[in-house]
Design a protein around this motif. Sequence first.
Motif, PDB file in Angstrom:
ATOM      1  N   LYS A 107       3.000   9.775  -0.658  1.00 12.49           N
ATOM      2  CA  LYS A 107       3.437  11.104  -0.220  1.00 12.49           C
ATOM      3  C   LYS A 107       4.949  11.284  -0.270  1.00 12.49           C
ATOM      4  O   LYS A 107       5.448  12.406  -0.205  1.00 12.49           O
ATOM      5  CB  LYS A 107       2.886  11.383   1.174  1.00 12.49           C
ATOM      6  N   ARG A 129      -8.745  14.684   0.444  1.00 10.70           N
ATOM      7  CA  ARG A 129      -9.531  13.927   1.429  1.00 10.70           C
ATOM      8  C   ARG A 129      -8.909  12.584   1.698  1.00 10.70           C
ATOM      9  O   ARG A 129      -8.110  12.119   0.929  1.00 10.70           O
ATOM     10  CB  ARG A 129     -10.953  13.730   0.898  1.00 10.70           C
ATOM     11  N   ASP A 144       5.811   4.577   1.119  1.00 14.41           N
ATOM     12  CA  ASP A 144       6.410   5.768   1.725  1.00 14.41           C
ATOM     13  C   ASP A 144       7.422   5.398   2.811  1.00 14.41           C
ATOM     14  O   ASP A 144       8.409   6.103   3.016  1.00 14.41           O
ATOM     15  CB  ASP A 144       5.317   6.662   2.321  1.00 14.41           C
ATOM     16  N   GLU A 203       1.213   3.630   2.080  1.00 13.53           N
ATOM     17  CA  GLU A 203       1.900   3.884   3.345  1.00 13.53           C
ATOM     18  C   GLU A 203       3.190   3.073   3.442  1.00 13.53           C
ATOM     19  O   GLU A 203       4.212   3.561   3.935  1.00 13.53           O
ATOM     20  CB  GLU A 203       0.987   3.533   4.525  1.00 13.53           C
ATOM     21  N   LEU A 208      -4.905  13.315  -1.949  1.00 14.17           N
ATOM     22  CA  LEU A 208      -5.764  12.369  -1.237  1.00 14.17           C
ATOM     23  C   LEU A 208      -4.923  11.432  -0.370  1.00 14.17           C
ATOM     24  O   LEU A 208      -3.717  11.285  -0.578  1.00 14.17           O
ATOM     25  CB  LEU A 208      -6.573  11.542  -2.233  1.00 14.17           C
ATOM     26  N   ASP A 209      -5.574  10.766   0.565  1.00 14.41           N
ATOM     27  CA  ASP A 209      -4.861   9.828   1.437  1.00 14.41           C
ATOM     28  C   ASP A 209      -4.203   8.685   0.672  1.00 14.41           C
ATOM     29  O   ASP A 209      -3.225   8.105   1.132  1.00 14.41           O
ATOM     30  CB  ASP A 209      -5.823   9.232   2.478  1.00 14.41           C
ATOM     31  N   CYS A 210      -4.746   8.339  -0.497  1.00  8.09           N
ATOM     32  CA  CYS A 210      -4.238   7.204  -1.264  1.00  8.09           C
ATOM     33  C   CYS A 210      -3.000   7.547  -2.095  1.00  8.09           C
ATOM     34  O   CYS A 210      -2.468   6.672  -2.784  1.00  8.09           O
ATOM     35  CB  CYS A 210      -5.334   6.647  -2.164  1.00  8.09           C
ATOM     36  N   TYR A 211      -2.535   8.783  -2.027  1.00  5.31           N
ATOM     37  CA  TYR A 211      -1.324   9.159  -2.760  1.00  5.31           C
ATOM     38  C   TYR A 211      -0.067   8.684  -2.035  1.00  5.31           C
ATOM     39  O   TYR A 211      -0.071   8.483  -0.816  1.00  5.31           O
ATOM     40  CB  TYR A 211      -1.266  10.678  -2.967  1.00  5.31           C
ATOM     41  N   GLU A 244       0.825  -1.203   0.000  1.00  2.00           N
ATOM     42  CA  GLU A 244       0.000   0.000   0.000  1.00  2.00           C
ATOM     43  C   GLU A 244       0.867   1.265   0.000  1.00  2.00           C
ATOM     44  O   GLU A 244       2.067   1.213   0.298  1.00  2.00           O
ATOM     45  CB  GLU A 244      -0.912  -0.010   1.220  1.00  2.00           C
TER      46      GLU A 244
END
Length: 203
Positions: free
Chosen positions: A186, A203, A80, A77, A181-184, A75
């Motif tokens: 980062k 969002r 990252d 996260e 968005l949270d799904c990017y 995922e």
Amino acid sequence: MSEEFIRPDVAVIAGVDEVGRGPLVGAVVTAAVILDPNNPIEGLTDSKKLSEKKRNALAIEIREKSLAYCIGRAEPEEIDQINILQATMVAMQRAVAGLPITPQHVLVDGNRCPDFGLPATSVIKGDLKVAEISAASILAKVTRDQEMLDLHQQYPEYGFASHKGYPTKAHFEKLAELGVLDCYRKSFKPVANILANSSVVGR
């Protein structure tokens, strides 16, 4: 390894491939596939060389005819935290570990293999040379593309159905306008730059 590929002389081979190392959003998706030599599938090749319609049809056939398959993923996260290369290796390990049949040898598209705890070989352009890897590339791409279509349903203004999360000019423009968005992912530089320089919050 050299461009020359010699297929391992074993009965149960799993092919592994990934899709989604380059996009700014979503998981990196992998697949592992063990084909049935007694139930061949015509038309297997690199998923990128197939039309969407042909890929989708072949994905159904692969699920029906293969001896075993499994989708793995890492995922955003995780990407990252450990970087995209390591996350891809972890996702490949998950796909192989999830197979209901243990392969005797694993063939991986590209120039490196993670540690599967099994004999494994990387194959340059394997998605063109090895049917099992071709099948894995098709399953992985169809799975990830569907996830981008699902994301498009949630956030149609971002245009995920057209760019599939890849860093296109239109995608950059929407990202700058609408926010992250949270799904990017980062940690990816274009996303990190927008987070650092923008007051727009997604969002």
